[in-house]
Scaffold this active site. Sequence first.
Site, PDB file in Angstrom:
ATOM      1  N   GLY A 198       0.824  -1.205   0.000  1.00 48.92           N
ATOM      2  CA  GLY A 198       0.000   0.000   0.000  1.00 48.92           C
ATOM      3  C   GLY A 198       0.855   1.251   0.000  1.00 48.92           C
ATOM      4  N   SER A 199       0.312   2.308   0.569  1.00 52.91           N
ATOM      5  CA  SER A 199       0.965   3.612   0.550  1.00 52.91           C
ATOM      6  C   SER A 199       2.086   3.686   1.580  1.00 52.91           C
ATOM      7  CB  SER A 199      -0.061   4.706   0.853  1.00 52.91           C
ATOM      8  OG  SER A 199      -0.506   4.604   2.205  1.00 52.91           O
TER       9      SER A 199
ATOM     10  N   GLY B 146       2.148   2.089   5.258  1.00 54.62           N
ATOM     11  CA  GLY B 146       3.269   1.270   5.687  1.00 54.62           C
ATOM     12  C   GLY B 146       3.897   1.769   6.975  1.00 54.62           C
TER      13      GLY B 146
ATOM     14  N   GLU C  42       5.649  -3.360   0.945  1.00 47.65           N
ATOM     15  CA  GLU C  42       5.711  -3.041  -0.479  1.00 47.65           C
ATOM     16  C   GLU C  42       4.916  -1.751  -0.670  1.00 47.65           C
ATOM     17  OE1 GLU C  42       4.850  -6.174  -3.225  1.00 47.65           O
ATOM     18  OE2 GLU C  42       5.600  -7.716  -1.863  1.00 47.65           O
TER      19      GLU C  42
END
Length: 477
Positions: free
Chosen positions: A214-215, A219, A238
């Site tokens: 995600g963003s 994160g 990621e």
Amino acid sequence: MANANSQTTISPHNQAPLCTRVYPDESELDEKLRKAARAQKEWEKVDLKERIAIGHKFMEEFEKMKGDDLYLELTEQMGRPVSQVAGEIKGFLSRAQYMLSIAESSLADVSLKDTDAPGFRRYIKRVPLGTVFVIAPWNFPYLTSINSVLPAIIAGNAVLLKPSPQTPLAAERFAAALVNAGVPEGIIQVLHLSPILTSYVVQHQLVDFVCFTGSVVGGQAVERAAVEAPGFKGVALELGGKDPAYVRADADLDYTIAELVDGAMFNSGQSCCAIERIYVHGSVYDKFVEGYVNLVKKYKLGDPTKLDTNLGPVVSIASAERIKRQVADAVKAGAKALIPEILFPIAQQNNAYVAPQVLVDVDHTMDVMMEETFGPVVGIQKVSSDEEAVRLMNDSPYGLTASIWTNAAENSDSEKAFLQMVDQLNTGTVFLNRCDFLDPALSWTGVKNSGRGVSLSKFGYDQLTRPKSVHMKIKTK
């Protein structure tokens, strides 16, 4: 859209409610986690060959789901044109097939018998982590979740899958196919959670590892929650990208333009590895920009449920407003927008449609060249050399992928230049004459704010297991 007890998915193209899911309370979550832990103890005892066979059966079960209903369902959840959904499903199954094909070799014991002294035997096992919490995004809900969910299960873990509130139905289909194939229900459970409940699960003592896609902001929240948990929780992140492309003077421009337009505009630019900034050698800059703009102007922005649409809305009105604001700020700072908005009249202030845009006269003082856009927007900047291009490509808080476009015949000077730039670029993947693509045989990883950890390839299995060393001293006759 969410409240304290539930979430409702809003279709991006018409802003209509699509489905609602009620959150569990903490006691219900505790029971689901205990169920996962109990099931995992039995699942890891199942022979690996049998787990792999169930994985192949899963692919057969999911194949039965393919078709117009699945494609339209995903379009209504996240807005991608229905004509383009089949590609995600094909990639989903292709990645599954590859990860199953390497499972036995990736999870095999590492023998050291060739170097064992007489009377000794040593080897390294790979054992499951336990319960893995997978937090999946909405932009490619099938493609991103397969990277962790299936390898984790094949490796002997239990998985708790939390989908984005935007794409809950994708996770439910995924889990249903796994269960229908013979995966025990405790080994795959879908959890619809609020941010508070998500942190609760991240910090739970029965969760052994967290995979987040995600963003950067998301994160960071997961990382903070994990750090605050008792013990030392493993986390794979990621995150975002601001992926650059460099067009050298000898590039095949017709091919390169078509590929880089698609790399920037596919899925309305909502991909962590979308092309968001392009550096073009000055000798071909004008011709490249002209061809690029002409191709972007041909896009049809509209209702994604219609087969002739090739550019749909972004995920929400809030996202659309943020993207338009980034473009406006760049123009205010001196950038020039080359796509007249009048060509895309459906893009209005009160909806999630965003007109595609190409910006020139950009530089690295502008957010549009430094911060993730996640929309159908690209900045193009002229450069004079490979050295300048590499410097600008590396001048970013992100490092997911980078692509170089050049006429690189084998053993040519262009190939040598490319390989030199590979060593100079600070990024997870370097492409030659392609972009925005994940090969499951290669590790998917990033640096800087693009995260840490790895999925796909053999190294994806390494992340979802741990080594256990065995050192034996054996009586000799």
